[in-house]
Scaffold this active site. Structure first.
Site, PDB file in Angstrom:
ATOM      1  N   HIS A 231      -3.648   6.449  -0.754  1.00 32.35           N
ATOM      2  CA  HIS A 231      -3.913   5.052  -1.103  1.00 32.35           C
ATOM      3  C   HIS A 231      -5.406   4.784  -1.044  1.00 32.35           C
ATOM      4  CE1 HIS A 231      -3.996   0.753  -1.125  1.00 32.35           C
ATOM      5  NE2 HIS A 231      -4.287   0.657   0.154  1.00 32.35           N
TER       6      HIS A 231
ATOM      7  N   ASN B 218      -9.372  -1.866  -4.162  1.00 37.73           N
ATOM      8  CA  ASN B 218      -8.051  -1.596  -3.599  1.00 37.73           C
ATOM      9  C   ASN B 218      -7.014  -2.316  -4.455  1.00 37.73           C
ATOM     10  OD1 ASN B 218      -5.651  -1.693  -2.093  1.00 37.73           O
ATOM     11  ND2 ASN B 218      -6.709  -1.835  -0.140  1.00 37.73           N
TER      12      ASN B 218
ATOM     13  N   CYS C  45       0.800  -1.229   0.000  1.00 44.14           N
ATOM     14  CA  CYS C  45       0.000   0.000   0.000  1.00 44.14           C
ATOM     15  C   CYS C  45       0.829   1.273   0.000  1.00 44.14           C
ATOM     16  CB  CYS C  45      -0.929   0.002   1.206  1.00 44.14           C
ATOM     17  SG  CYS C  45      -1.827  -1.562   1.447  1.00 44.14           S
TER      18      CYS C  45
END
Length: 349
Positions: A255, A285, A107
């Site tokens: 992120h 994601n 991430c």
């Protein structure tokens, strides 16, 4: 900057065996994720990056031989060894004088990779770098895990950097807390918990355990707690280091983990909604690729002039980082799809 995603979409909204419509609506309201892109099994994260890099170099008019640094940021390498970046050097046609390396971060990876590349250019005779970020997070998911299945998708992005001695300084803040490593983890597959038996085949019980441990474990409550504790301070610290206020920024891109979390962070940091990019509805994601993917998808016409940006990543590790920098692009960021018959990056047999 050029992003590549698979053409194949998957939506948990369309999986009634896992979610009722009411449950799906609640997941969407919380996460902001409706669907994800899933890469075909014969392709890898590196293939998306190669496609993205080829298209980016073409749009910039850069020759492969002009690239001095290549950094591949991923937690999904093609092989245990060699480093995937080495194979990319040959595939993309980079000169043998190029420095090519892998960075195993998720991430926070885009922030780390961009900073590492900029420092390598600053401290060498190199002029140009490619930062390639990609993960195939969907392959780590249990097919019936309602907690992770709606969240993670696949994407790859190529970002080009060019050294300019007159460019304004950039400012970065990083952090690490390995005590959080247990909360987002794939526990099997490395040397600590190998999937390859030493001699005799694994028994049935061990095979079942390894099947579970090669899938993603995510402690959502711990992730939420970590984010609320660390990320507001991260934003404050990097703004302080850069001598900036939130109002002086043109855009903030964090992120893309979860809409609820991102909106909470926006309010905590005092960033106006119109200067804060949230874009995960159609991709989920995408780990290390999420920040540049959001830029490519939503900010195609944004960089006609120089922009001051705050970019941030946080998550698996625990690992976090943020960057305040001026950005100007010679070619507008783009998003395209990778073809199913794209030639895969592979070792010669």
């Amino acid at each position: 900057m050029h992003a590549v995603v698979p053409p194949h979409r998957h939506s948990y909204v369309e999986t009634p065996d896992l979610f009722t419509q009411e449950e799906a609506d609640k997941v969407y309201a919380s996460t902001g994720i409706h669907s994800r892109r899933i890469l075909p099994k014969h392709l890898c994260a590196s293939d998306m990056c190669v496609a993205a890099a080829e298209r980016l170099l073409s749009s910039l008019g850069w020759t492969p031989e002009s690239i001095d640094v290549l950094i591949f940021v991923s937690q999904d390498p093609d092989y245990s060894l060699p480093a995937t970046a080495c194979l990319m050097q040959t595939r993309l046609g980079l000169a043998q004088t190029a420095a090519c390396l892998d960075v195993s971060l998720g991430c926070s990876g885009f922030i780390y990779g961009t900073w590492i590349a900029s420092q390598l250019l600053n401290s060498s005779s190199g002029k140009r770098a490619l930062v390639l970020c990609a993960d195939t997070s969907s392959r780590h998911l249990m097919p019936d895990d309602r907690g992770t299945l709606p969240l993670f998708g696949d994407a790859g992005v190529a970002t080009a950097l060019e050294f300019d001695p007159n460019w304004p300084d950039s400012y970065a803040v990083f952090g690490t807390d390995g005590t959080g490593g247990q909360h987002i983890a794939v526990k099997a597959g490395g040397r600590r918990n190998p999937c390859m038996p030493e001699s005799e085949p694994f028994d049935e019980e061990t095979q079942a355990r390894l099947y579970r441990d090669t899938r993603l474990y995510l402690n959502g409550a711990a992730v939420f707690s970590f984010t609320l504790k660390v990320v507001p301070k991260l934003v404050k610290d990097v703004l302080s280091l850069a001598g900036q206020e939130a109002d002086s920024l043109d855009m903030v891109v964090m992120h893309q983990a979860n809409q609820f979390i991102l909106e909470h962070l926006r309010k905590k940091a005092g960033v106006a909604a119109e200067k804060y990019l949230i874009d995960m509805k159609d991709f989920g994601n995408t780990s290390s690729a999420s920040v540049p993917l959001a830029i490519c998808h939503r900010l195609g016409d944004f960089f006609t002039e120089r922009r001051k940006m705050l970019l941030g990543g946080f998550g698996v590790g625990w690992s976090w980082g943020a960057l305040v920098t001026d950005i100007k692009m010679d070619a507008a960021p783009m998003l395209t799809e990778i073809e199913d018959d794209f030639p895969p990056l592979a070792l010669e047999q």
